[in-house]
Motif scaffolding. Sequence first.
Motif, PDB file in Angstrom:
ATOM      1  N   LEU A 197      -8.142   7.494  14.296  1.00 37.82           N
ATOM      2  CA  LEU A 197      -8.703   7.103  13.113  1.00 37.82           C
ATOM      3  C   LEU A 197      -8.009   7.754  11.884  1.00 37.82           C
ATOM      4  O   LEU A 197      -7.789   7.165  10.783  1.00 37.82           O
ATOM      5  CB  LEU A 197     -10.217   7.866  12.908  1.00 37.82           C
ATOM      6  CG  LEU A 197     -11.000   7.133  11.934  1.00 37.82           C
ATOM      7  CD1 LEU A 197     -11.395   5.668  11.974  1.00 37.82           C
ATOM      8  CD2 LEU A 197     -12.199   7.929  11.985  1.00 37.82           C
ATOM      9  N   VAL A 199      -4.811   8.462  11.767  1.00 32.01           N
ATOM     10  CA  VAL A 199      -3.625   7.461  11.748  1.00 32.01           C
ATOM     11  C   VAL A 199      -4.065   6.174  10.621  1.00 32.01           C
ATOM     12  O   VAL A 199      -3.297   5.974   9.719  1.00 32.01           O
ATOM     13  CB  VAL A 199      -2.924   7.179  12.839  1.00 32.01           C
ATOM     14  CG1 VAL A 199      -1.843   6.104  12.711  1.00 32.01           C
ATOM     15  CG2 VAL A 199      -2.264   8.513  13.552  1.00 32.01           C
ATOM     16  N   ALA A 200      -5.183   5.648  11.068  1.00 31.01           N
ATOM     17  CA  ALA A 200      -5.596   4.439  10.373  1.00 31.01           C
ATOM     18  C   ALA A 200      -5.784   4.503   8.893  1.00 31.01           C
ATOM     19  O   ALA A 200      -5.383   3.943   8.024  1.00 31.01           O
ATOM     20  CB  ALA A 200      -6.815   3.820  11.121  1.00 31.01           C
ATOM     21  N   TYR A 203      -2.409   4.950   7.257  1.00 34.61           N
ATOM     22  CA  TYR A 203      -1.736   3.652   6.992  1.00 34.61           C
ATOM     23  C   TYR A 203      -2.474   3.125   5.822  1.00 34.61           C
ATOM     24  O   TYR A 203      -2.074   2.348   4.953  1.00 34.61           O
ATOM     25  CB  TYR A 203      -1.949   2.611   8.335  1.00 34.61           C
ATOM     26  CG  TYR A 203      -0.724   2.791   9.107  1.00 34.61           C
ATOM     27  CD1 TYR A 203       0.442   2.442   8.768  1.00 34.61           C
ATOM     28  CD2 TYR A 203      -0.866   3.422  10.507  1.00 34.61           C
ATOM     29  CE1 TYR A 203       1.680   2.361   9.471  1.00 34.61           C
ATOM     30  CE2 TYR A 203       0.292   3.431  11.210  1.00 34.61           C
ATOM     31  CZ  TYR A 203       1.408   2.921  10.754  1.00 34.61           C
ATOM     32  OH  TYR A 203       2.573   2.915  11.608  1.00 34.61           O
TER      33      TYR A 203
END
Lengths: 228, 230
Positions: A197, A199-200, A203
């Motif tokens: 999450l 990392v999401a 991004y």
Amino acid sequence: MFDLKGYLPMILDGMVITIEVALLSLTIAVILGIAGASAKLSGSRIAYSISTLYTTLIRGIPDLVLMTLIFFGGQILINNLGDQFGWDYIDISPFIAGTATIGFIFGAYMTETFRGAILAIDRGQIEAAQAFGMSRLLLFVRITLPQMVRHALPGFGNNWMVLAKTTALVSVIGLHDMVYNANLAGGSTRQPFTFYLVVALLYLAITGISDLLLHWANRRFSIGIRQV
Amino acid sequence: MDFEVIINNLPLYLEGLWITLQLVVVSLVCGLFIAIPLGMLSAHRNYWIQFLPRLFIYCFRGTPLLVQMFLIYHGLGQFEAVRESLAWIILKEAYWCALIAFSLNTAAYTAEIIRGTIRQTPAGEIEVARSMGMSPLTQQRRIVLPSTFRRALPAYGNEVIFMLHGSALAGIITIVDLFGAAKIVNSRYFVPFESFITAGFFYLCVTFLIVGLFRLAENRWHAHLRPRQS
């Protein structure tokens, strides 16, 4: 749930790698894109065919397949060549393979974007430049390039967004980017959801900031164009 | 190059192709069913109605498919509530996780295509529908949606190809799709060129098939836009 147990620096280190891969492959893609678009518009049949083969192949084969092909296959290819020329063993790092592949793939998409952008330039302006006796290089720098940027910007922006997300694939060939590090951190803390999450969200931050910058650039380069 | 290995393993590739096609078709169908209401809501003029659909679209379009797939496949097991629920029967299988991730992802992209196309509907068409006394729902059903589906066709064709390419990610989480098959052949015989080029060839063929099908569909549904034949 958002107890990262000291793994945040590791994820951020991965983010630096991700951004490096993205920017470097963008540079390769732009160079290939300009070369490809020039080849398509050069009028030479051979150059046109090669460029068309390139864009067709790339757009027909998944990025993941190309990346593994270049990573595993490139290793053998280079060392077979090396045997013949008496080089030492050359190790293709995941960084080189990943960056080269992503650059190569998006070069094909950039080719199409730039080709469209060059074709959108008013033919009369190019004729006028020729009538002034500008050399081909001067014509490109003064007339084609500035207007090409304007027409190419929306397509370029889309390509960049897709490219930024494609960098996640380098984790598959073992580069320690955000996704790879999140996998490690998630495994050792048994909180994979938390780290993916994060990392999401990172991004989302990258794409969100790019969106703002592109919006600004778009406005800047469209000065003088009437918006309906 | 030694393609004998490939010929011996052709059944594996064909099984992989079958799984790839399954994943792509099922997730495209599921995605489309989610995308149509989502696209319509996100094209709505009311800020509060478009907020949630647009948030969904933004999140799924702003993050890599790989991360979404990992979140569902590796991530959900973190919660005991999920592991003890009935849904765990589905969520522990890589195949279903990939399918869910692909469906949600393509739903977001398709919804964005639909949103953009609905917004570009010529204002005159809607004004005429309104002056004929059509209710908002009838307007959508008779005027807006049919023309949206026609105009969205080229962009949707690209999305289908992206979904095909994205489906290769399934090979990462132990599913034996086309890419998974290539990975198995490569690791058994160490033939990276032959194994991945074969997979690439199959993907290329499917891509051409999709492009051809969409060309046919465009001939059919965009017939009114073609220059008149003399």
